[in-house]
Design a protein around this motif. Structure first.
Motif, PDB file in Angstrom:
ATOM      1  N   PHE A  82     -35.784  44.618  -3.980  1.00  0.00           N
ATOM      2  CA  PHE A  82     -35.133  45.268  -5.112  1.00  0.00           C
ATOM      3  C   PHE A  82     -35.764  46.627  -5.413  1.00  0.00           C
ATOM      4  CE2 PHE A  82     -33.750  40.858  -6.067  1.00  0.00           C
ATOM      5  CZ  PHE A  82     -32.385  41.115  -6.008  1.00  0.00           C
ATOM      6  N   ASP A  83     -36.942  46.895  -4.838  1.00  0.00           N
ATOM      7  CA  ASP A  83     -37.575  48.201  -5.062  1.00  0.00           C
ATOM      8  C   ASP A  83     -36.687  49.333  -4.568  1.00  0.00           C
ATOM      9  OD1 ASP A  83     -39.672  46.776  -5.942  1.00  0.00           O
ATOM     10  OD2 ASP A  83     -40.964  47.104  -4.182  1.00  0.00           O
ATOM     11  N   THR A  84     -35.914  49.063  -3.514  1.00  0.00           N
ATOM     12  CA  THR A  84     -35.078  50.122  -2.950  1.00  0.00           C
ATOM     13  C   THR A  84     -33.622  49.948  -3.357  1.00  0.00           C
ATOM     14  OG1 THR A  84     -34.829  48.809  -0.935  1.00  0.00           O
ATOM     15  CG2 THR A  84     -36.565  50.474  -0.921  1.00  0.00           C
ATOM     16  N   PHE A  85     -33.362  49.083  -4.338  1.00  0.00           N
ATOM     17  CA  PHE A  85     -31.981  48.841  -4.756  1.00  0.00           C
ATOM     18  C   PHE A  85     -31.692  49.625  -6.031  1.00  0.00           C
ATOM     19  CE2 PHE A  85     -28.397  46.527  -6.577  1.00  0.00           C
ATOM     20  CZ  PHE A  85     -27.589  46.420  -5.461  1.00  0.00           C
ATOM     21  N   PRO A  96     -29.772  42.088 -15.458  1.00  0.00           N
ATOM     22  CA  PRO A  96     -30.740  41.113 -15.997  1.00  0.00           C
ATOM     23  C   PRO A  96     -30.686  39.777 -15.258  1.00  0.00           C
ATOM     24  CG  PRO A  96     -29.515  42.155 -17.776  1.00  0.00           C
ATOM     25  CD  PRO A  96     -28.883  42.627 -16.505  1.00  0.00           C
ATOM     26  N   LEU A  97     -29.470  39.311 -14.940  1.00  0.00           N
ATOM     27  CA  LEU A  97     -29.349  38.042 -14.216  1.00  0.00           C
ATOM     28  C   LEU A  97     -29.981  38.163 -12.823  1.00  0.00           C
ATOM     29  CD1 LEU A  97     -28.283  35.163 -13.698  1.00  0.00           C
ATOM     30  CD2 LEU A  97     -26.063  36.167 -13.094  1.00  0.00           C
ATOM     31  N   THR A  98     -29.708  39.288 -12.144  1.00  0.00           N
ATOM     32  CA  THR A  98     -30.234  39.468 -10.785  1.00  0.00           C
ATOM     33  C   THR A  98     -31.769  39.460 -10.809  1.00  0.00           C
ATOM     34  OG1 THR A  98     -28.300  40.839 -10.375  1.00  0.00           O
ATOM     35  CG2 THR A  98     -30.038  40.921  -8.722  1.00  0.00           C
ATOM     36  N   LEU A  99     -32.345  40.172 -11.778  1.00  0.00           N
ATOM     37  CA  LEU A  99     -33.814  40.230 -11.839  1.00  0.00           C
ATOM     38  C   LEU A  99     -34.402  38.883 -12.252  1.00  0.00           C
ATOM     39  CD1 LEU A  99     -34.381  43.825 -13.246  1.00  0.00           C
ATOM     40  CD2 LEU A  99     -34.510  43.018 -10.884  1.00  0.00           C
ATOM     41  N   GLU A 100     -33.649  38.164 -13.074  1.00  0.00           N
ATOM     42  CA  GLU A 100     -34.079  36.814 -13.445  1.00  0.00           C
ATOM     43  C   GLU A 100     -34.087  35.919 -12.188  1.00  0.00           C
ATOM     44  OE1 GLU A 100     -35.245  35.360 -16.087  1.00  0.00           O
ATOM     45  OE2 GLU A 100     -35.119  33.344 -15.196  1.00  0.00           O
ATOM     46  N   GLU A 105     -36.727  30.957 -10.391  1.00  0.00           N
ATOM     47  CA  GLU A 105     -36.697  29.663 -11.093  1.00  0.00           C
ATOM     48  C   GLU A 105     -35.462  28.837 -10.718  1.00  0.00           C
ATOM     49  OE1 GLU A 105     -37.616  30.569 -15.185  1.00  0.00           O
ATOM     50  OE2 GLU A 105     -39.599  31.215 -14.478  1.00  0.00           O
ATOM     51  N   TYR A 106     -34.390  29.531 -10.312  1.00  0.00           N
ATOM     52  CA  TYR A 106     -33.180  28.793  -9.892  1.00  0.00           C
ATOM     53  C   TYR A 106     -33.493  27.896  -8.691  1.00  0.00           C
ATOM     54  CZ  TYR A 106     -32.630  31.959  -5.911  1.00  0.00           C
ATOM     55  OH  TYR A 106     -32.840  32.636  -4.738  1.00  0.00           O
ATOM     56  N   LEU A 107     -34.530  28.258  -7.921  1.00  0.00           N
ATOM     57  CA  LEU A 107     -34.876  27.434  -6.751  1.00  0.00           C
ATOM     58  C   LEU A 107     -35.475  26.103  -7.192  1.00  0.00           C
ATOM     59  CD1 LEU A 107     -36.426  30.131  -4.395  1.00  0.00           C
ATOM     60  CD2 LEU A 107     -34.230  28.996  -4.179  1.00  0.00           C
ATOM     61  N   ILE A 108     -36.173  26.126  -8.308  1.00  0.00           N
ATOM     62  CA  ILE A 108     -36.760  24.879  -8.808  1.00  0.00           C
ATOM     63  C   ILE A 108     -35.641  24.004  -9.389  1.00  0.00           C
ATOM     64  CG2 ILE A 108     -38.391  23.915 -10.497  1.00  0.00           C
ATOM     65  CD1 ILE A 108     -39.855  26.769  -9.988  1.00  0.00           C
ATOM     66  N   ALA A 109     -34.658  24.666 -10.042  1.00  0.00           N
ATOM     67  CA  ALA A 109     -33.521  23.919 -10.602  1.00  0.00           C
ATOM     68  C   ALA A 109     -32.498  23.542  -9.518  1.00  0.00           C
ATOM     69  CB  ALA A 109     -32.847  24.757 -11.680  1.00  0.00           C
ATOM     70  N   ARG A 110     -32.701  24.043  -8.291  1.00  0.00           N
ATOM     71  CA  ARG A 110     -31.788  23.813  -7.153  1.00  0.00           C
ATOM     72  C   ARG A 110     -30.390  24.350  -7.419  1.00  0.00           C
ATOM     73  NH1 ARG A 110     -34.376  18.498  -7.515  1.00  0.00           N
ATOM     74  NH2 ARG A 110     -36.004  18.423  -5.952  1.00  0.00           N
ATOM     75  N   ASP A 111     -30.315  25.451  -8.156  1.00  0.00           N
ATOM     76  CA  ASP A 111     -29.028  26.095  -8.405  1.00  0.00           C
ATOM     77  C   ASP A 111     -28.610  26.931  -7.193  1.00  0.00           C
ATOM     78  OD1 ASP A 111     -29.278  25.093 -10.917  1.00  0.00           O
ATOM     79  OD2 ASP A 111     -29.716  27.012 -11.893  1.00  0.00           O
ATOM     80  N   HIS A 125     -27.837  43.310   0.835  1.00  0.00           N
ATOM     81  CA  HIS A 125     -29.113  43.823   0.310  1.00  0.00           C
ATOM     82  C   HIS A 125     -29.652  42.879  -0.780  1.00  0.00           C
ATOM     83  CE1 HIS A 125     -31.556  47.677  -0.563  1.00  0.00           C
ATOM     84  NE2 HIS A 125     -32.140  46.665  -1.175  1.00  0.00           N
ATOM     85  N   VAL A 126     -28.769  42.472  -1.689  1.00  0.00           N
ATOM     86  CA  VAL A 126     -29.199  41.602  -2.793  1.00  0.00           C
ATOM     87  C   VAL A 126     -29.669  40.245  -2.263  1.00  0.00           C
ATOM     88  CG1 VAL A 126     -28.349  40.288  -4.783  1.00  0.00           C
ATOM     89  CG2 VAL A 126     -27.893  42.733  -4.625  1.00  0.00           C
ATOM     90  N   CYS A 127     -28.925  39.663  -1.308  1.00  0.00           N
ATOM     91  CA  CYS A 127     -29.354  38.332  -0.846  1.00  0.00           C
ATOM     92  C   CYS A 127     -30.626  38.430  -0.003  1.00  0.00           C
ATOM     93  CB  CYS A 127     -28.227  37.538  -0.180  1.00  0.00           C
ATOM     94  SG  CYS A 127     -27.747  38.092   1.432  1.00  0.00           S
TER      95      CYS A 127
END
Ligand code: ADP
Ligand code: MG
Length: 282
Positions: A82-85, A96-100, A105-111, A125-127
């Motif tokens: 994200f430094d170059t995004f 805000p959602l992307t940086l969150e 944490e979504y990985l812990i919730a398995r989202d 780039h984002v993924c």
């Protein structure tokens, strides 16, 4: 009388220490101990602080090596962060959602995460940046294009190692499937991909990017029932990122053209034939 053979002189302690540190897999300790010993003597550090400094260096290096290993194992198409995004280039994307999400944490919730948008808007780039963030935070990641993953699944099936590949894909904490929608899938391909999403459902996170809105996913899977079941699983716990706007590449090349309005062949003609450097008339 024969003279006794001279006793083998013991190996110098540095040699033994190097051997033991290699056995213990402490490469940074080995590389740094002489330098840190000199520092410790200069600064008057006691033995405990000397050892502490070395142990800290080893830990930092070990963490860096593990991140590098996870990045290699992920098989990213490129390493991007994200430094170059430039978020200002894509106002439709919820920053805000992307940086969150980058905090993982979504990985812990398995989202799951689905990034939708037209071509060139930064989905890959984002993924990739989310994948890199996951590697940096200690999560194993696997990156595929949808076509590449289907190809590997078909090949594994033909070679009778599908179960093994499925188990590997089910175990990874984050599976990234980029570019769903560019190529329609065969019925077998669609079924194999569906099975992967099904097996991961509520066990691990999946990021999918697509140039197609959900309504058009049937055209990729060729089957309304399968598409419905897949969307049902994928969107059960999901964060949706929308990247709609002008292609970043197109915008950049337009901006370049505005800076240099000459046609590209004229610019090329102005390049130094030896160095390839552009010669600009002042
Ligand atoms: P998509 O996957 O949506 O087709 P990409 O992520 O491949 O788009 O983006 C195309 C190129 O533009 C890539 O080199 C990417 O790094 C760059 N790019 C796209 N959006 C941005 C952005 N907002 N900031 C910086 N680079 C971007
Ligand atoms: Mg892409």
């Amino acid at each position: 009388m024969t003279a006794a053979a001279p006793a083998a002189s013991p190996a110098p302690p540095q040699v033994l220490l190097a051997h033991h540190l290699r056995q213990l897999k402490l490469p940074t300790f080995l590389r740094e101990y002489e330098k840190v010993a000199t520092e410790a003597a200069r600064e008057g550090l006691d033995h405990v602080r000397f050892l502490l400094r070395l142990a800290e260096l080893e830990l930092i290096d070990r963490e860096r090596r593990m991140v590098e290993r996870r990045i290699r194992a992920a098989h990213f198409s490129a390493v991007k962060s994200f430094d170059t995004f430039d978020f200002t280039a894509i106002p439709s994307l919820n920053k805000p959602l992307t940086l969150e999400l980058a905090r993982c944490e979504y990985l812990i919730a398995r989202d799951n995460v689905i990034a939708l948008g037209n071509s060139g808007t930064g989905k890959t780039h984002v993924c990739l940046a989310l994948g890199l963030a996951a590697c940096q935070r200690g999560f194993p990641v696997s990156f595929f294009t949808a076509a590449g993953l289907v190809h590997q699944l078909m090949e594994a099936r033909d070679e009778r190692r599908l179960l093994k590949l499925q188990a590997q894909l089910a175990a990874v904490k984050l599976l990234i499937v980029d570019e769903l929608g560019y190529v329609p899938l065969s019925q077998t391909g669609a079924e194999l991909l569906f099975e992967i999403f099904s097996q991961r459902h509520e066990r691990g996170s999946t990021i999918v990017t697509s140039n197609l809105p959900f309504e058009e996913w049937t055209s990729v899977f060729g089957n309304q029932r399968l598409t419905g079941a897949l969307l049902d699983r994928l969107t059960h716990h999901v964060h949706i990122l929308e990247l709609n706007g002008e292609s970043y590449r197109l915008k950049q090349s337009k901006a370049r053209r505005r800076r240099d309005p000459r046609p590209p062949d004229e610019v090329a003609a102005a390049a130094d034939p030896e160095t390839g450097e552009i010669i600009r008339a002042s």
